[in-house]
Write a protein that holds these residues in place. Structure first.
Motif, PDB file in Angstrom:
ATOM      1  N   VAL A  39      10.591  -6.548   6.405  1.00 48.00           N
ATOM      2  CA  VAL A  39      10.042  -6.669   5.055  1.00 48.00           C
ATOM      3  C   VAL A  39      10.290  -5.342   4.349  1.00 48.00           C
ATOM      4  N   SER A  40      10.954  -5.407   3.199  1.00 45.08           N
ATOM      5  CA  SER A  40      11.312  -4.194   2.468  1.00 45.08           C
ATOM      6  C   SER A  40      10.740  -4.232   1.068  1.00 45.08           C
ATOM      7  N   THR A  41      10.221  -3.041   0.625  1.00 44.87           N
ATOM      8  CA  THR A  41       9.632  -2.916  -0.711  1.00 44.87           C
ATOM      9  C   THR A  41      10.176  -1.636  -1.356  1.00 44.87           C
ATOM     10  N   PRO A  42      10.512  -1.684  -2.652  1.00 48.91           N
ATOM     11  CA  PRO A  42      11.050  -0.477  -3.306  1.00 48.91           C
ATOM     12  C   PRO A  42       9.957   0.577  -3.548  1.00 48.91           C
ATOM     13  N   LEU A  43      10.340   1.851  -3.459  1.00 50.18           N
ATOM     14  CA  LEU A  43       9.468   2.980  -3.806  1.00 50.18           C
ATOM     15  C   LEU A  43       9.982   3.566  -5.114  1.00 50.18           C
ATOM     16  N   GLN A  44       9.093   3.622  -6.119  1.00 48.05           N
ATOM     17  CA  GLN A  44       9.499   4.049  -7.457  1.00 48.05           C
ATOM     18  C   GLN A  44       9.016   5.478  -7.735  1.00 48.05           C
ATOM     19  N   VAL A  45       9.836   6.181  -8.475  1.00 47.35           N
ATOM     20  CA  VAL A  45       9.488   7.510  -8.998  1.00 47.35           C
ATOM     21  C   VAL A  45       9.694   7.456 -10.503  1.00 47.35           C
ATOM     22  N   GLU A  98       8.348  -0.958  13.537  1.00 42.69           N
ATOM     23  CA  GLU A  98       9.097   0.239  13.122  1.00 42.69           C
ATOM     24  C   GLU A  98       9.013   0.372  11.609  1.00 42.69           C
ATOM     25  N   LEU A  99       8.681   1.574  11.161  1.00 39.52           N
ATOM     26  CA  LEU A  99       8.595   1.861   9.728  1.00 39.52           C
ATOM     27  C   LEU A  99       9.753   2.771   9.365  1.00 39.52           C
ATOM     28  N   MET A 100      10.480   2.407   8.333  1.00 42.57           N
ATOM     29  CA  MET A 100      11.675   3.152   7.937  1.00 42.57           C
ATOM     30  C   MET A 100      11.621   3.449   6.440  1.00 42.57           C
ATOM     31  N   ILE A 101      12.136   4.626   6.075  1.00 40.94           N
ATOM     32  CA  ILE A 101      12.318   4.992   4.668  1.00 40.94           C
ATOM     33  C   ILE A 101      13.815   5.049   4.432  1.00 40.94           C
ATOM     34  N   LEU A 102      14.318   4.238   3.485  1.00 37.70           N
ATOM     35  CA  LEU A 102      15.743   4.163   3.189  1.00 37.70           C
ATOM     36  C   LEU A 102      15.993   4.561   1.751  1.00 37.70           C
ATOM     37  N   ASN A 103      17.218   4.991   1.513  1.00 40.52           N
ATOM     38  CA  ASN A 103      17.599   5.143   0.113  1.00 40.52           C
ATOM     39  C   ASN A 103      18.168   3.825  -0.378  1.00 40.52           C
ATOM     40  N   LEU A 104      18.545   3.770  -1.625  1.00 37.07           N
ATOM     41  CA  LEU A 104      19.000   2.518  -2.212  1.00 37.07           C
ATOM     42  C   LEU A 104      20.309   2.022  -1.601  1.00 37.07           C
ATOM     43  N   VAL A 149      10.842   1.256   1.418  1.00 44.06           N
ATOM     44  CA  VAL A 149      10.051   1.313   2.638  1.00 44.06           C
ATOM     45  C   VAL A 149      10.269  -0.007   3.378  1.00 44.06           C
ATOM     46  N   ARG A 150      10.610   0.091   4.645  1.00 46.44           N
ATOM     47  CA  ARG A 150      11.025  -1.097   5.433  1.00 46.44           C
ATOM     48  C   ARG A 150      10.239  -1.155   6.732  1.00 46.44           C
ATOM     49  N   PHE A 151       9.530  -2.325   6.909  1.00 40.44           N
ATOM     50  CA  PHE A 151       8.828  -2.579   8.167  1.00 40.44           C
ATOM     51  C   PHE A 151       9.663  -3.565   8.988  1.00 40.44           C
ATOM     52  N   VAL A 152       9.848  -3.250  10.243  1.00 41.25           N
ATOM     53  CA  VAL A 152      10.629  -4.117  11.142  1.00 41.25           C
ATOM     54  C   VAL A 152       9.808  -4.351  12.416  1.00 41.25           C
ATOM     55  N   THR A 153       9.618  -5.638  12.793  1.00 43.30           N
ATOM     56  CA  THR A 153       8.868  -5.959  14.023  1.00 43.30           C
ATOM     57  C   THR A 153       9.621  -6.994  14.834  1.00 43.30           C
ATOM     58  N   SER A 154       9.472  -6.935  16.128  1.00 40.56           N
ATOM     59  CA  SER A 154      10.143  -7.883  17.023  1.00 40.56           C
ATOM     60  C   SER A 154       9.408  -9.216  17.038  1.00 40.56           C
ATOM     61  N   TRP A 181       0.827  -1.203   0.000  1.00 45.84           N
ATOM     62  CA  TRP A 181       0.000   0.000   0.000  1.00 45.84           C
ATOM     63  C   TRP A 181       0.870   1.265   0.000  1.00 45.84           C
ATOM     64  N   ALA A 182       1.892   1.252   0.789  1.00 48.43           N
ATOM     65  CA  ALA A 182       2.785   2.409   0.868  1.00 48.43           C
ATOM     66  C   ALA A 182       3.456   2.670  -0.472  1.00 48.43           C
ATOM     67  N   SER A 183       3.848   1.597  -1.141  1.00 45.51           N
ATOM     68  CA  SER A 183       4.508   1.759  -2.440  1.00 45.51           C
ATOM     69  C   SER A 183       3.532   2.321  -3.472  1.00 45.51           C
ATOM     70  N   ASP A 184       2.283   1.789  -3.488  1.00 45.09           N
ATOM     71  CA  ASP A 184       1.290   2.302  -4.433  1.00 45.09           C
ATOM     72  C   ASP A 184       0.948   3.757  -4.134  1.00 45.09           C
ATOM     73  N   PHE A 185       0.797   4.064  -2.851  1.00 45.77           N
ATOM     74  CA  PHE A 185       0.504   5.455  -2.468  1.00 45.77           C
ATOM     75  C   PHE A 185       1.619   6.394  -2.922  1.00 45.77           C
ATOM     76  N   PHE A 186       2.835   5.969  -2.763  1.00 41.99           N
ATOM     77  CA  PHE A 186       3.979   6.797  -3.136  1.00 41.99           C
ATOM     78  C   PHE A 186       3.990   7.047  -4.635  1.00 41.99           C
ATOM     79  N   GLN A 187       3.681   6.050  -5.439  1.00 35.42           N
ATOM     80  CA  GLN A 187       3.723   6.206  -6.889  1.00 35.42           C
ATOM     81  C   GLN A 187       2.599   7.090  -7.403  1.00 35.42           C
ATOM     82  N   LYS A 188       1.415   7.023  -6.784  1.00 37.16           N
ATOM     83  CA  LYS A 188       0.261   7.748  -7.297  1.00 37.16           C
ATOM     84  C   LYS A 188       0.284   9.235  -6.922  1.00 37.16           C
TER      85      LYS A 188
END
Length: 483
Positions: free
Chosen positions: A137-143, A84-90, A151-156, A51-58
């Protein structure tokens, strides 16, 4: 501790089978519940990352991409509880994070590298900073079709692993309880089998020591019940056989003593001399008659011994059955005449009947049957011999009398060795046993039908001689063994 034996083997086999089964079930259950929990967590984070990736692209524009407040808004929108939600560069550098603590160096775990390559990455391991087990779990964000961020989700996983450990311990306790119950059940089952076996073994040992009055008591089921019944029946038969043997010894002793007494008495009398020729002739006749009687008794016992040891040899030839029966009638005619018994022969075949066998032994068969018929018939009665065709290739000879008959109780035993319906009648009790075996040696059958007080019919079936038998007899000179 269960002592060695079938009981211990039963318990051990049950224990091993159930233990191996429960061990496999425990492993499969532990793996299945772990995979279920981990997949549920992964799917939840994967859905939100998509969802985060689709939101970012639209909705992201070039200007918004440079706006640092946009990442903050994105973190607030897609943040998950206890995650924890993280935004990383490549390169793995943290651009924004829902955690107040920022990483001091780039993140290079496998999930980040997979996302940087354009896929969805998953990583389970221990965080360097805290040492706790986490899932990322990490998913790429495209422009504009180009991967720019991750976008990276991390849980214990500590709480999940703790719950999984508790479930594993609980299932292990259940398995141990089941194993204990099965062990107790197998001990009970083993005892239910071993105790009857021990009882049967103890009684069998008594029987082996000659205590045939011992009996196996208890209402055992299935094979154990059949075994107990068989052993009890065996003991009863041994007791009966011993009784019959004792009666036989007593009877044969009397049978032998009587002629020996006569022979000895007349021998001593004649030795003294002084008798006229008629008295001497009478004494010699009695000695001869009693000697023949002794010889008959001894030959009967010898025949039985040979039959029991399969040493009976037959001289095979073609035998005219009608002529053989006529000779048999002549042999017993004097005995029948003394009691006023008529002997009749009826040939219903109306043609010569030939069988292959030992003429002397066949004559012995019918002589014994006719002699028994005369012995147990009333005076002034009759004995009827009938020759007829039976099944194809067989001839039937029936010896019928109107004598005292045989009770149903004794009918099934009359062909047993040493058995006598009337112990006062003399004899060894071997006649019908020998007759039965001689008939079987000639590949025939013998059946007895009788009614107490009415009479008895003994039916003997013998195979007829085939045409090829004549050629075989010619080649073998008429001698051989019939097996």
């Amino acid at each position: 501790m269960i002592k060695k034996g079938i009981g211990r083997q039963i318990v051990l086999n049950y224990f091993i089978i159930v233990f191996v089964t429960l061990f496999m079930v425990e492993i499969i259950f532990s793996l299945a519940i772990r995979v279920y929990y981990y997949d549920t967590i992964y799917n939840h984070m994967y859905t939100h990352s998509t969802w985060a990736s689709d939101f970012f692209q639209k909705f992201v524009r070039l200007s918004a991409e440079r706006d640092p407040d946009y990442f903050t808004e994105m973190l607030r929108t897609f943040e998950l509880d206890n995650t924890e939600l993280m935004i990383l560069n490549l390169k793995g550098d943290v651009k924004a994070s829902s955690n107040a603590f920022q990483a001091d160096k780039a993140i290079q775990t496998s999930d980040v590298l997979q996302a940087a390559a354009g896929g969805v990455g998953k990583w389970i391991g221990r965080q360097t900073s805290t040492g706790e087990m986490v899932m990322a779990v990490s998913t790429p964000l495209q422009v504009r079709g180009e991967n720019r961020y991750i976008v990276r989700f991390v849980t214990s996983l500590e709480a999940v692993n703790s719950n999984l450990t508790k479930l594993t311990l609980l299932s292990t306790a259940v398995c141990l309880a089941v194993l204990a119950l099965v062990t107790l059940f197998s001990i009970g089952l083993a005892n239910s089998i071993v105790k009857p076996i021990n009882n049967i073994r103890a009684v069998s040992a008594q029987m082996a020591r000659g205590k045939f009055d011992a009996r196996i008591k208890g209402d055992y089921k299935y094979e154990l019940g059949e075994l107990a019944s068989t052993l009890n029946y065996m003991a009863e038969e041994i007791v009966r056989s011993n009784q019959i043997k004792d009666e036989f010894i007593s009877s044969i002793s009397h049978e032998l003593r009587t002629p020996l007494t006569g022979i000895k008495g007349w021998s001593e009398t004649l030795t003294m001399g002084g008798f006229d020729p008629e008295e001497t002739k009478l004494g010699m006749g009695i000695i001869s008659k009693e000697t023949d009687r002794l010889i008959g008794l001894v030959e009967e016992m010898l025949d039985f011994s040979k039959l029991q040891q399969n040493e009976m040899k037959l001289v095979i030839g073609r035998v005219n059955l009608k002529e053989l029966l006529q000779e048999t009638m002549l042999n017993v005619w004097a005995k029948a005449e003394q009691r006023g018994i008529q002997i009749k022969l009826d040939d219903k075949t109306l043609q010569p009947v030939t069988v292959v066998g030992d003429g002397n032994r066949l004559k012995q068969i019918f002589l014994n049957l006719v002699d028994n018929a005369i012995k147990f018939s009333h005076e002034n009665s009759w004995v009827h011999l009938v020759i007829s065709r039976a099944e194809p290739g067989q001839v039937l000879v029936e010896v019928t009398d109107t004598g005292i008959g045989i009770s149903e109780e004794h009918l099934n035993k009359v062909k047993d060795r040493f058995f006598q319906v009337n112990n006062q009648g003399g004899g060894t009790g071997l006649g019908l046993a020998i007759t039965q075996q001689l008939v079987e040696l000639h590949h025939g059958d013998m059946d007895i039908h009788s009614e107490l007080g009415v009479g008895t019919t003994v039916a003997v079936k013998l195979p007829l001689a085939e045409p090829e038998d004549e050629a075989q007899l010619a080649d073998g000179n008429g001698n051989g063994d019939l097996a």
